[in-house]
Design a protein around this motif. Structure first.
Motif, PDB file in Angstrom:
ATOM      1  N   TYR A  23       0.839  -1.200   0.000  1.00 26.74           N
ATOM      2  CA  TYR A  23       0.000   0.000   0.000  1.00 26.74           C
ATOM      3  C   TYR A  23       0.874   1.249   0.000  1.00 26.74           C
ATOM      4  O   TYR A  23       0.587   2.218  -0.707  1.00 26.74           O
ATOM      5  CB  TYR A  23      -0.935   0.013   1.210  1.00 26.74           C
ATOM      6  CG  TYR A  23      -2.297  -0.533   0.883  1.00 26.74           C
ATOM      7  CD1 TYR A  23      -2.545  -1.907   0.930  1.00 26.74           C
ATOM      8  CD2 TYR A  23      -3.346   0.301   0.528  1.00 26.74           C
ATOM      9  CE1 TYR A  23      -3.783  -2.418   0.628  1.00 26.74           C
ATOM     10  CE2 TYR A  23      -4.587  -0.198   0.219  1.00 26.74           C
ATOM     11  CZ  TYR A  23      -4.808  -1.558   0.274  1.00 26.74           C
ATOM     12  OH  TYR A  23      -6.046  -2.059  -0.035  1.00 26.74           O
ATOM     13  N   MET A 117       3.465  10.621   6.302  1.00 27.24           N
ATOM     14  CA  MET A 117       2.458   9.610   6.608  1.00 27.24           C
ATOM     15  C   MET A 117       3.146   8.309   7.014  1.00 27.24           C
ATOM     16  O   MET A 117       4.211   7.976   6.515  1.00 27.24           O
ATOM     17  CB  MET A 117       1.571   9.356   5.389  1.00 27.24           C
ATOM     18  CG  MET A 117       0.492   8.319   5.614  1.00 27.24           C
ATOM     19  SD  MET A 117      -0.592   8.147   4.185  1.00 27.24           S
ATOM     20  CE  MET A 117      -1.655   9.562   4.474  1.00 27.24           C
ATOM     21  N   VAL A 119       2.275   4.240   7.054  1.00 30.81           N
ATOM     22  CA  VAL A 119       1.354   3.241   6.511  1.00 30.81           C
ATOM     23  C   VAL A 119       1.730   1.898   7.114  1.00 30.81           C
ATOM     24  O   VAL A 119       2.853   1.435   6.948  1.00 30.81           O
ATOM     25  CB  VAL A 119       1.443   3.170   4.963  1.00 30.81           C
ATOM     26  CG1 VAL A 119       0.551   2.066   4.428  1.00 30.81           C
ATOM     27  CG2 VAL A 119       1.081   4.512   4.342  1.00 30.81           C
ATOM     28  N   LEU A 149      -2.089   5.683   8.140  1.00 30.50           N
ATOM     29  CA  LEU A 149      -3.016   4.884   7.351  1.00 30.50           C
ATOM     30  C   LEU A 149      -2.889   3.449   7.829  1.00 30.50           C
ATOM     31  O   LEU A 149      -1.837   2.822   7.664  1.00 30.50           O
ATOM     32  CB  LEU A 149      -2.674   4.994   5.862  1.00 30.50           C
ATOM     33  CG  LEU A 149      -3.529   4.172   4.898  1.00 30.50           C
ATOM     34  CD1 LEU A 149      -5.004   4.542   5.003  1.00 30.50           C
ATOM     35  CD2 LEU A 149      -3.017   4.347   3.479  1.00 30.50           C
TER      36      LEU A 149
END
Length: 163
Positions: A23, A117, A119, A149
Motif C-alpha cells: 500500500y 504519513m 502506513v 493509514l
C-alpha cells in the motif's frame, strides 16, 4: 490535498506487513514519494536482560547482538526485494532497522525523518491475537504526530498477494 513526500512503512517481516508496504508503494507511486521501510528489533528478541532499554541499545557491538543485527539486515533486504519486485517504485525506497520498543521506535523515526504519513497494517506477527487492531498499530495511531493509514488485514492492494 497535501503533497506526501515521505512515507514510513513499518514492518515485522510478516505477510501482513508486506500488505502495508505494498500500500505504501502504491501511494508513493501515485504521490511520487519516497518510502522508508523500517523494521524494529524488539527488546524481547535481544540476548540481553529486559528492563534496561538504553543499556541494551548500546550493546550493538556485542557478538551475539551483532549476529542478530546482521541476520535481520539480510532478512530485511530479502523482504524489500520481494516487495519491490513487481514494479520499481517511482521514488526512492530506503530501509533501516531500529532497536527498542516497536511503537516508540516507529514514532521516533517518523519524527526524525519528518515523514508525511505512516502506513502499516492493523495486524502483524501476532495475527488475530488482538481482536480489533494490533497493539503496535493502535499505539502508533494514538501517538503519531503525522497521519497514519492503517490497512485492514483482509484488504489487498494492486501489488499485494494474499496475506
Amino acid at each position: 490535498m497535501t503533497q506526501i513526500k515521505k512515507i514510513l512503512a513499518p514492518v515485522d517481516l510478516s505477510d501482513f506487513s508486506k500488505l502495508g508496504v505494498n500500500y505504501a508503494l502504491d501511494l508513493a507511486q501515485w504521490q511520487q514519494s519516497d518510502v522508508i521501510i523500517f523494521n524494529v528489533i524488539s527488546l524481547e528478541e535481544t540476548p540481553f536482560p529486559q528492563g534496561r532499554e538504553d543499556w541494551v541499545i548500546q550493546q550493538t557491538d556485542a557478538p551475539k547482538f551483532k549476529k542478530l543485527l546482521d541476520q535481520r539486515k539480510k532478512l530485511l533486504d530479502i523482504f524489500v526485494r520481494e516487495c519491490c519486485a513487481e514494479s520499481p517504485p517511482t521514488g526512492q525506497v530506503f530501509h533501516d532497522i531500529g532497536i527498542g520498543t516497536p511503537y516508540k521506535c516507529i514514532i521516533e523515526r517518523a519524527a526524525q525523518d519528518r515523514v508525511d504519513m505512516i502506513v502499516l497494517p492493523t495486524h502483524g506477527r501476532t495475527g488475530l491475537a488482538h481482536m480489533l487492531i494490533g497493539s503496535v498499530t493502535e499505539r502508533v495511531l494514538r501517538r503519531a504526530q503525522c497521519p497514519v493509514l492503517a490497512i485492514p488485514a483482509m484488504k489487498k492492494s494492486k501489488r499485494a498477494g494474499k496475506p
